[in-house]
Design a protein around this motif. Structure first.
Motif, mmCIF file in Angstrom:
data_model
loop_
_atom_site.group_PDB
_atom_site.id
_atom_site.type_symbol
_atom_site.label_atom_id
_atom_site.label_comp_id
_atom_site.label_asym_id
_atom_site.label_seq_id
_atom_site.Cartn_x
_atom_site.Cartn_y
_atom_site.Cartn_z
ATOM 1 N N ASN A 27 27.933 86.744 -15.977
ATOM 2 C CA ASN A 27 27.210 85.585 -16.504
ATOM 3 C C ASN A 27 25.696 85.670 -16.335
ATOM 4 O O ASN A 27 24.988 84.698 -16.587
ATOM 5 C CB ASN A 27 27.752 84.315 -15.845
ATOM 6 N N ASN A 28 25.212 86.846 -15.899
ATOM 7 C CA ASN A 28 23.777 87.081 -15.764
ATOM 8 C C ASN A 28 23.098 86.004 -14.897
ATOM 9 O O ASN A 28 22.055 85.463 -15.251
ATOM 10 C CB ASN A 28 23.112 87.180 -17.140
ATOM 11 N N PRO A 30 20.995 84.749 -11.774
ATOM 12 C CA PRO A 30 19.964 85.310 -10.894
ATOM 13 C C PRO A 30 20.426 85.420 -9.440
ATOM 14 O O PRO A 30 21.326 84.708 -8.996
ATOM 15 C CB PRO A 30 18.802 84.323 -11.020
ATOM 16 N N PHE A 31 19.730 86.271 -8.683
ATOM 17 C CA PHE A 31 20.115 86.599 -7.313
ATOM 18 C C PHE A 31 20.311 85.370 -6.427
ATOM 19 O O PHE A 31 21.371 85.209 -5.805
ATOM 20 C CB PHE A 31 19.072 87.532 -6.681
ATOM 21 N N ALA A 32 19.298 84.523 -6.316
ATOM 22 C CA ALA A 32 19.381 83.372 -5.398
ATOM 23 C C ALA A 32 20.526 82.437 -5.774
ATOM 24 O O ALA A 32 21.253 81.944 -4.901
ATOM 25 C CB ALA A 32 18.056 82.606 -5.361
ATOM 26 N N GLU A 33 20.713 82.204 -7.062
ATOM 27 C CA GLU A 33 21.815 81.348 -7.509
ATOM 28 C C GLU A 33 23.158 82.012 -7.223
ATOM 29 O O GLU A 33 24.127 81.345 -6.844
ATOM 30 C CB GLU A 33 21.661 81.044 -8.991
ATOM 31 N N GLY A 34 23.211 83.319 -7.357
ATOM 32 C CA GLY A 34 24.428 84.057 -7.030
ATOM 33 C C GLY A 34 24.769 83.960 -5.552
ATOM 34 O O GLY A 34 25.940 83.863 -5.180
ATOM 35 N N CYS A 35 23.739 83.972 -4.703
ATOM 36 C CA CYS A 35 23.972 83.821 -3.265
ATOM 37 C C CYS A 35 24.568 82.456 -2.951
ATOM 38 O O CYS A 35 25.452 82.346 -2.106
ATOM 39 C CB CYS A 35 22.674 84.036 -2.499
#
Length: 69
Positions: A27-28, A30-35
């Motif tokens: 879903n592309n 971003p890093f911080a949101e993925g964390c």
């Protein structure tokens, strides 16, 4: 071999149909949101309240960076 079929360092994501990392890549996200997704997903099965605090910290960073715009 599909690397998402293996989990290094535990099995706290194995009960899900898709691992948080795979979800974020597809879903592309971003890093911080993925964390945030990672820590929210695993808090009950791994580090408890500490993982919630980590998720909160990432949310605070996202809010801070976006409030400057």
């Amino acid at each position: 071999m599909n690397p998402f079929d293996t989990q290094v360092g535990g099995n706290h994501y194995k009960k899900y149909k898709i691992q948080p990392t795979q979800f974020c890549i597809i879903n592309n996200i971003p890093f911080a949101e993925g964390c945030v997704i990672k820590y929210i997903t695993r808090w009950r099965d791994k580090n408890g309240i500490q993982d919630l605090e980590k998720a909160k910290h990432y949310i605070d960073m996202i809010i801070y960076e976006n409030s400057k715009k």
